[in-house]
Design an enzyme around this catalytic site. Structure first.
Site, PDB file in Angstrom:
ATOM      1  N   LEU A 347       0.966  -1.179   0.132  1.00  0.00           N
ATOM      2  CA  LEU A 347       0.109   0.077  -0.010  1.00  0.00           C
ATOM      3  C   LEU A 347       0.731   1.312  -0.072  1.00  0.00           C
ATOM      4  CD1 LEU A 347      -2.590  -1.164   2.654  1.00  0.00           C
ATOM      5  CD2 LEU A 347      -2.910  -0.727   0.117  1.00  0.00           C
ATOM      6  N   GLY A 348       1.928   1.121   0.478  1.00  0.00           N
ATOM      7  CA  GLY A 348       2.817   2.246   0.765  1.00  0.00           C
ATOM      8  C   GLY A 348       4.061   2.089   1.589  1.00  0.00           C
ATOM      9  N   GLY A 350       5.963   4.186   4.477  1.00  0.00           N
ATOM     10  CA  GLY A 350       5.799   5.122   5.412  1.00  0.00           C
ATOM     11  C   GLY A 350       7.040   5.329   6.061  1.00  0.00           C
ATOM     12  N   GLY A 351       7.003   6.133   7.064  1.00  0.00           N
ATOM     13  CA  GLY A 351       8.184   6.640   7.795  1.00  0.00           C
ATOM     14  C   GLY A 351       8.681   5.571   8.744  1.00  0.00           C
ATOM     15  N   VAL A 355       3.908  -1.094   4.036  1.00  0.00           N
ATOM     16  CA  VAL A 355       2.623  -1.409   4.790  1.00  0.00           C
ATOM     17  C   VAL A 355       1.824  -2.248   3.472  1.00  0.00           C
ATOM     18  CG1 VAL A 355       0.361  -0.650   5.528  1.00  0.00           C
ATOM     19  CG2 VAL A 355       2.214   0.997   5.885  1.00  0.00           C
ATOM     20  N   ASP A 466       2.844  12.804  15.306  1.00  0.00           N
ATOM     21  CA  ASP A 466       3.256  12.772  13.899  1.00  0.00           C
ATOM     22  C   ASP A 466       1.949  12.935  13.060  1.00  0.00           C
ATOM     23  OD1 ASP A 466       4.918  12.931  11.865  1.00  0.00           O
ATOM     24  OD2 ASP A 466       5.197  10.960  11.596  1.00  0.00           O
TER      25      ASP A 466
END
Ligand SMILES: *[C@@H]1O[C@H](CO)[C@@H](O)[C@H](O)[C@H]1NC(C)=O
Ligand SMILES: *[C@@H]1O[C@H](CO)[C@@H](O)[C@H](O)[C@H]1NC(C)=O
Ligand SMILES: *[C@@H]1O[C@H](CO)[C@@H](O)[C@H](O)[C@H]1NC(C)=O
Ligand SMILES: *[C@@H]1O[C@H](CO)[C@@H](O)[C@H](O)[C@H]1NC(C)=O
Ligand SMILES: *[C@@H]1O[C@H](CO)[C@@H](O)[C@H](O)[C@H]1NC(C)=O
Length: 667
Positions: A347-348, A350-351, A355, A466
């Protein structure tokens, strides 16, 4: 004169004495044969023309002494006669094996000859040449059209080459004239006779099964003077060729004579062939061991697969985690859910990690799995404990953390899947799919509500640390939900020594947070302020301009200064919004991101303002003096740049220059 002749004759007699005129071998145990290549004699006296090699090689066995075939070099070949008992045992009935031959040759060997179809007798260059002086009787079990073979089971008379002068299928004539086929490779013991009549110039070759009387009619008869072929002194022997199949060529007994019939063999004294059963058992042993080997390899491969799969699916589960049973996911399930963490399910990034989307195998629940790398084991227990505690947080505007799974160096967090993804993709680079004002306001209210719950609604104060558009996820109804809550703080718990105390994203960091690194509810409010401006204006907190970068807060302030705060609203909204709401959100955003923490409202107040339950205190643009704000920014940045080593300060120097340009520049 006659005395001299007599002397010469007697001298010749003495000389010929060293030469063979005949021999009988009823078994070869005490025979002194000259063996070449792979020929050998077994312990019980069988002449075996090949060992059990599976390479194409040849073997020869020759009687060591020359035979005088002629009285004079130019003389005619004397009569000679030979008989031998043999057996050819292939590995299985229909195997293609090469065969062997009885040979009369100028040397006690056949140097330079080839195995295979050449039977160890000749090679490509000398085959058929009259200079060979080789007489042979081949027992040929391979059909070589090259040598005009009649079939793959024949006996042939070879003169200097493998193209037989005469050949016949193996077999024998009974006295009544009936022909009996024999198979050379049947493994049966057979006897063969080769007779040459020197005066008749007739060669007879006769074959029969052992214990069968020598047939009256020979299998082959060839009228030919052997004088040009056979030299005065020649050697007699056998030649065989092993192929890729382990075939045994046995000679059990052999008798030879010049000028007279070869002495009959004493068949009862011949050595016994190895029991067929034994050979079969050998075959079976080989077969069995091959099978065992196969089974063992299959087992090993299976074990390797299982171990590798196990290792692949291995997770870390310690005793203290038993209490978290319900929150603990099996890695295997997550692996299956995400199709082995397939890129298509990504899905992506991230920091904190990658995911993946997934569907739990049994329940079919859609999940998002976040992989957080966790290098040090230290603090993992507290880390997980906090996650579990935070996992108990339930709010309409929080992305529910369903549970976790732990692997070596890796933590997997399982969240509810949010079908509409993160908010930032609707704000930027998506001119077509954009959220209208109503939806945006709902998202802002939702996030405020979720944040209030984190700050006040629970037994403990949870600081998000965040808040930003990319951390806000949209559920199926486009409700904004806070994701990754607490993770920043958790991650900061000294688990990763590389992580500095400063956690968050630039642009959303409150000035005092940059100074002290300390996150409070108030710094969350600051970030929320920036976030709500981001959503309303559709602009990043820090926009990189051509000449100078623009800080969103300052830009909104400048619009307000100019007397038109609505100018700051996202042009993609095309002015389709309620002006009062827009103004309220913009001013609230500015208020939240006030450089002075004591001037910021609490989340409870924020929500009350948003809901209209409480009127916004009258705010003056000058009250949030922009110079004060930039000063605050600058102050924080300078301190940061100083307290960080040069390599990391690179990231801040950019911001520093932004602040610089803002203070010294146009404003
Ligand atoms: C067969 O004989 C050859 C030549 O002497 C040798 O190299 C080979 O190892 C032998 N093979 C077996 C199976 O005995
Ligand atoms: C033997 O043959 C060679 C050539 O074939 C010949 O030169 C020689 O004279 C012959 N000798 C006798 C004794 O016939
Ligand atoms: C063929 O055999 C002969 C001896 O019979 C030898 O001199 C010759 O070198 C061999 N040729 C090849 C190609 O091996
Ligand atoms: C012998 O073998 C030949 C072919 O090799 C075949 O035609 C013939 O029928 C066989 N005879 C007997 C009696 O098996
Ligand atoms: C060869 O066989 C024929 C019968 O076909 C026989 O008359 C002759 O004597 C045999 N010769 C020898 C040397 O055995």
């Amino acid at each position: 004169m006659s005395v001299e002749i007599l002397f010469l004759v007697s001298l010749l007699a003495v000389l010929t004495y060293a030469q063979e005129t005949g021999f009988v071998y009823n078994g070869f145990r005490s025979a002194n044969l000259r063996l070449d290549g792979i020929a050998g004699i077994t312990a019980n006296g069988l002449l075996k023309l090949n060992n059990d090699t599976s390479q194409e090689q040849d073997g020869q066995a020759f009687d060591p002494y020359p035979v005088q075939f002629k009285n004079l070099p130019n003389g005619t070949v004397k009569s000679f006669s030979t008989t031998f008992v043999f057996a050819v045992r292939p590995p299985y009935a229909s195997a293609r094996v090469n065969g062997f031959a009885f040979v009369v040759a100028p040397q006690s060997g056949l140097p330079g000859s080839l195995p295979g179809r050449y039977l160890g007798m000749f090679n490509e260059t000398n085959n058929g040449k009259s200079s060979n002086h080789v007489f042979g009787v081949e027992l040929d079990t391979i059909l070589s059209s090259e040598f005009q073979d009649i079939n793959d089971n024949h006996i042939g008379i070879d003169l200097n080459g493998l193209t037989s002068e005469k050949a016949a299928p193996a077999g024998y004539y009974q006295d009544n004239g009936e022909f009996n086929n024999l198979s050379i490779i049947s493994g049966q013991e057979m006897q063969i006779w080769v007779d040459y009549d020197g005066s008749d110039k007739l060669i007879n070759v006769t074959l029969a099964l052992i214990h069968v009387q020598k047939p009256k009619t020979p299998l082959l008869s060839l009228r030919r003077d052997l004088s040009p072929i056979i030299n005065e002194n020649m050697y007699v022997g056998f030649s065989a060729s092993a192929g890729s199949l382990v075939t045994s060529y046995y000679v059990l007994g052999w008798s030879f004579s010049v000028n007279g019939e070869a002495q009959a063999l004493d068949l009862s004294r011949l050595p016994k062939l190895p029991q067929i059963g034994k050979e079969t058992s050998k075959v079976m042993t080989i077969g069995l061991s091959l099978m065992v080997l196969f089974v063992v390899s299959v087992l090993i491969l299976g074990a390797v697969y299982v171990i590798r799969r196990k290792r692949k699916l291995a997770e870390v589960l310690e005793d203290w985690e038993r209490d978290y049973g319900p929150h603990r996911f099996k890695y295997k399930d997550l692996y299956i859910a995400t199709k082995g963490f397939h890129d298509q399910e990504l899905l992506g990034v991230g920091g904190f990690g990658r995911v993946y989307r997934g569907i739990l195998p049994t329940s079919n629940i859609e999940i998002a799995v976040k992989m957080v790398s966790h290098e040090s084991r230290q603090g993992i227990r507290e880390f997980v404990a906090e996650i579990i505690r935070i996992g108990r947080l339930r709010h309409r505007n929080l992305v529910a953390l369903l549970g976790y799974c732990r692997r070596k160096g890796e933590l997997l967090l399982v969240y509810d899947y949010m079908p509409n993804g993160s908010l930032d993709k609707y704000l930027y680079n998506q001119p077509k799919v954009t959220l209208n004002w109503m939806k945006r306001l709902r998202v802002i209210k939702g996030v405020a509500s979720g944040l209030l719950y984190l700050h006040e609604g629970w037994e403990q104060v949870v600081i998000h640390r965040d808040i930003k558009a990319s951390n806000i996820l949209l559920d199926a109804e486009f409700n904004g939900r806070l994701g990754d809550f607490g993770l920043a703080r958790l991650y900061d718990h000294g688990t990763d020594p590389q992580t500095t105390h400063l956690v968050g994203t630039f642009g959303y960091l409150a000035p005092e947070q940059m100074r002290t690194g300390k996150a409070t509810t108030s710094t969350d409010v600051f970030a929320f302020g920036v976030f709500s401006l981001e959503v309303t204006c559709g602009r990043k907190p820090i926009k990189q301009g051509d000449t100078e970068d623009v800080i969103l807060v300052d830009w909104v302030l400048s619009c307000w200064d100019r007397g038109d705060i609505l100018e700051a609203s996202d042009p993609k909204l095309r002015a389709e919004f309620v002006e009062e709401e827009m103004e309220l959100v913009l001013k609230l955003g500015l208020m939240c991101s006030h450089p002075n923490p004591s001037m910021r409202p609490s989340m409870r107040q924020v929500l009350q303002y948003l809901e209209g339950d409480l009127p916004m205190p009258e705010l003056l643009s000058t009250g949030i003096s922009s110079s004060g704000l930039t000063f605050a920014h600058r102050e924080g940045l300078d301190e940061l740049a100083m307290s960080y080593p040069s390599s990391t300060s690179k990231a801040f120097s950019h911001l520093s220059s932004v602040a610089e340009s803002l203070t010294s520049g146009g404003r």
